[in-house]
Design an enzyme around this catalytic site. Structure first.
Site, short mmCIF file in Angstrom:
data_model
loop_
_atom_site.label_atom_id
_atom_site.label_comp_id
_atom_site.label_asym_id
_atom_site.label_seq_id
_atom_site.Cartn_x
_atom_site.Cartn_y
_atom_site.Cartn_z
N GLY A 180 -4.52 -9.47 23.07
CA GLY A 180 -4.03 -8.62 22.00
C GLY A 180 -2.65 -8.06 22.29
O GLY A 180 -1.84 -8.67 22.99
N GLY A 181 -2.39 -6.86 21.78
CA GLY A 181 -1.09 -6.23 21.95
C GLY A 181 -0.72 -5.98 23.39
O GLY A 181 0.46 -5.88 23.73
N GLY A 415 29.66 -30.44 23.99
CA GLY A 415 29.41 -29.01 23.94
C GLY A 415 28.60 -28.51 25.10
O GLY A 415 28.71 -27.34 25.50
N ALA A 416 27.77 -29.38 25.68
CA ALA A 416 26.96 -28.97 26.83
C ALA A 416 27.84 -28.62 28.02
O ALA A 416 27.51 -27.73 28.81
CB ALA A 416 25.99 -30.09 27.21
#
Length: 525
Positions: A180-181, A415-416
């Protein structure tokens, strides 16, 4: 004078004896049966874990006599000492570390109001003292009998996780269930450790998943250590037992500063800073299409070949590791040609970005080893958001103010190349080996684009293609092209790599960068 001083001697001894009896009950826990049940699951108790974490097992506990004040659902008849969490501090390699440890034997380690307040206090103490915080997590979530006050307790933990982020190191060690949370607190910390077979993390458990989606899956398959270290990337490390897990928590702490105002702790170095590394000439093949394991390169470069890899099993096409050069801690980011040819993809970009950000937060210099053919092409990558995920890595490097040294081992395309801490985005020193190739793309692909018409019109297209490939490589991809234009500071002999890295980092140790006035940047998501 105090009231205690006025007491008869025998009465004073009686109060001390009562105190010792209470402390003994507190340390022993609810019952021997509960301890045996914990051991039967292959799990240690909270106090046994703390003994393994701290030097000589010495631990100063605070609020050990705290008990809940809730009533209803039988709680008023069950008020054990500690309320299911042990909090305090000790030393790891002689340095102060704060910790809390859930005691699963008490209310299943579930979090109630008093339990949460104890954790809040120790988190605040860690922040005030400027020391790392380790959470040993083994709890069943919010205490249902206490209702919304338990949920509010988690909110206080999350708020402190965020407030302390980048201020003190925060480490979560998962040694039991976390559902859960409650799972959001570990996700907000710097590092997550898990133990196979006994720890799980998920927002909704297997029963809920089956009820909603019809999928049948076990707790380990859904949120176990291997699932989170290989598939989701939520956890950084997985171990077969708690002892080895806690040993590596200690090892990790040896690389980290106490807080963001300090430098990482240096260590005496027996490995000579002027040691040559001729083995690198054979470790990295000259043919850019041949794979190799970049971890062997790292091992050859760092002190005594010793490094600690982070997120080893997730996104293996990028290697992130903590190590030392001449006794000083460095963070290493490296493309891994042995996995996906070392390309950058969504997971690899996220992994490296998070690591760069952590290093920058805690004053750890960065060494980036580049051998990258580009970003991974494909519809899944584009639709999965490779643009924004790749931008996370770009953002992390551009935002980093620690010393940054780039070393191009072999190829650096497109771009890498820019994203992997190039000079254009702020690397302080950029070095390259003689066989490096820095270009928009590989020679074959570039020739197909630039000379497409010439190749198509040639009498022998294949021969023309080979000629144009050679022409492009000779003119734009020779090892000194980038150096001639000031994009690489020097082309070096691989045998001198360790020496040059240590020298550059020593010069940059006093680096200071003034940041613009702003609350914070808007990092790509």
């Amino acid at each position: 004078m105090t009231a205690l001083d006025d007491m008869p001697v025998g009465q004073q001894r009686g109060t001390v004896a009562e105190l010792e009896a209470i402390r003994d009950a507190m340390r022993r826990g609810p019952s021997d049966k509960a301890t045996e049940a914990q051991h039967a699951k292959g799990k240690l108790t909270a106090r046994e874990r703390l003994q393994l974490l701290f030097d000589d097992g010495r631990f100063t506990e605070v609020e050990g006599l705290r008990r809940h004040r809730a009533s209803g659902f039988g709680l008023e008849d069950r008020r054990p000492w500690t309320d299911g969490v042990v909090t305090g501090w000790g030393r790891v390699f002689g340095r102060t570390v704060f910790a809390y440890a859930h005691d699963f034997r008490i209310f299943g380690g579930s979090l109630g109001e008093a339990h949460a307040e104890k954790i809040h206090k120790i988190m605040d103490m860690a922040a005030t003292a400027g020391a790392p915080l380790v959470g040993l997590c083994d709890g069943a979530g919010a205490r249902i009998q206490e209702g919304v006050t338990a949920l509010a307790g988690y909110g206080g933990i999350f708020q402190r996780n965020v407030r302390n982020s980048g201020v003190i190191p925060q480490i979560s060690v998962m040694m039991g269930p976390c559902a859960g949370g409650a799972a959001y607190s570990p996700a907000l910390t710097d590092f997550v450790f898990m133990v196979r077979g006994t720890s799980q993390m998920f927002i909704t458990g297997p029963d809920v998943v089956q009820a909603v989606t019809g999928e049948r899956i076990g707790p380990d398959e859904l949120g176990g250590a291997d699932a989170h270290t290989t598939v989701s990337g939520v956890a950084h490390f997985a171990y077969d037992d708690e002892e080895s897990c806690l040993a590596d928590v200690r090892y990790l702490l040896s690389f980290l500063p106490a807080n963001n105002r300090e430098m990482p702790p240096p260590e005496p170095c027996a490995d000579r800073p002027d040691r040559l590394t001729p083995a690198l000439l054979d470790l990295v093949p000259a043919d850019e299409k041949r794979a190799y394991d970049v971890r062997e390169v790292i091992e050859e470069l760092v002190d005594a070949g010793d490094f600690f890899e982070v997120h080893e099993a997730w996104a293996p096409n990028v290697v992130c590791a903590l190590a030392r050069l001449d006794g000083h801690v460095v963070g290493i980011v490296a493309n891994q040609p042995a996995a996906l040819a070392g390309v950058l993809d969504i997971k690899g970009s996220e992994k490296a970005a998070r690591f760069v950000q952590m290093c920058d937060s805690f004053n750890i210099p960065l060494v980036t080893l580049v051998d990258v053919p580009g970003f991974l092409p494909g519809v899944d990558q584009e639709h999965g958001g490779i643009i924004r995920h790749g931008a996370k890595l770009l953002y992390a490097y551009c935002n980093a103010t620690v010393p940054r040294v780039q070393l191009i081992l072999r190829k650096a395309y497109g771009g890498a190349y820019i994203v992997m801490d190039s000079r254009s985005i702020g690397s302080d020193v950029s070095l390259a080996w003689p066989g490096n190739e820095i270009a928009v793309m590989g020679a074959e692909g570039a020739a197909n684009v630039v000379f497409r018409r010439e190749i198509a019109a040639a009498a022998d297209p294949e021969s023309a293609r080979e000629q144009h490939i050679k022409e492009y490589r000779d003119q734009l991809m020779h090892p000194y092209y980038a150096a001639e234009r000031g994009l690489v500071d020097d082309v070096i002999d691989p045998a001198e790599t360790r020496i040059r890295l240590i020298d550059a980092l020593a010069v940059l140790r006093t680096k200071y960068v003034a940041q613009p006035s702003r609350k914070h940047g808007n990092q790509p998501q």
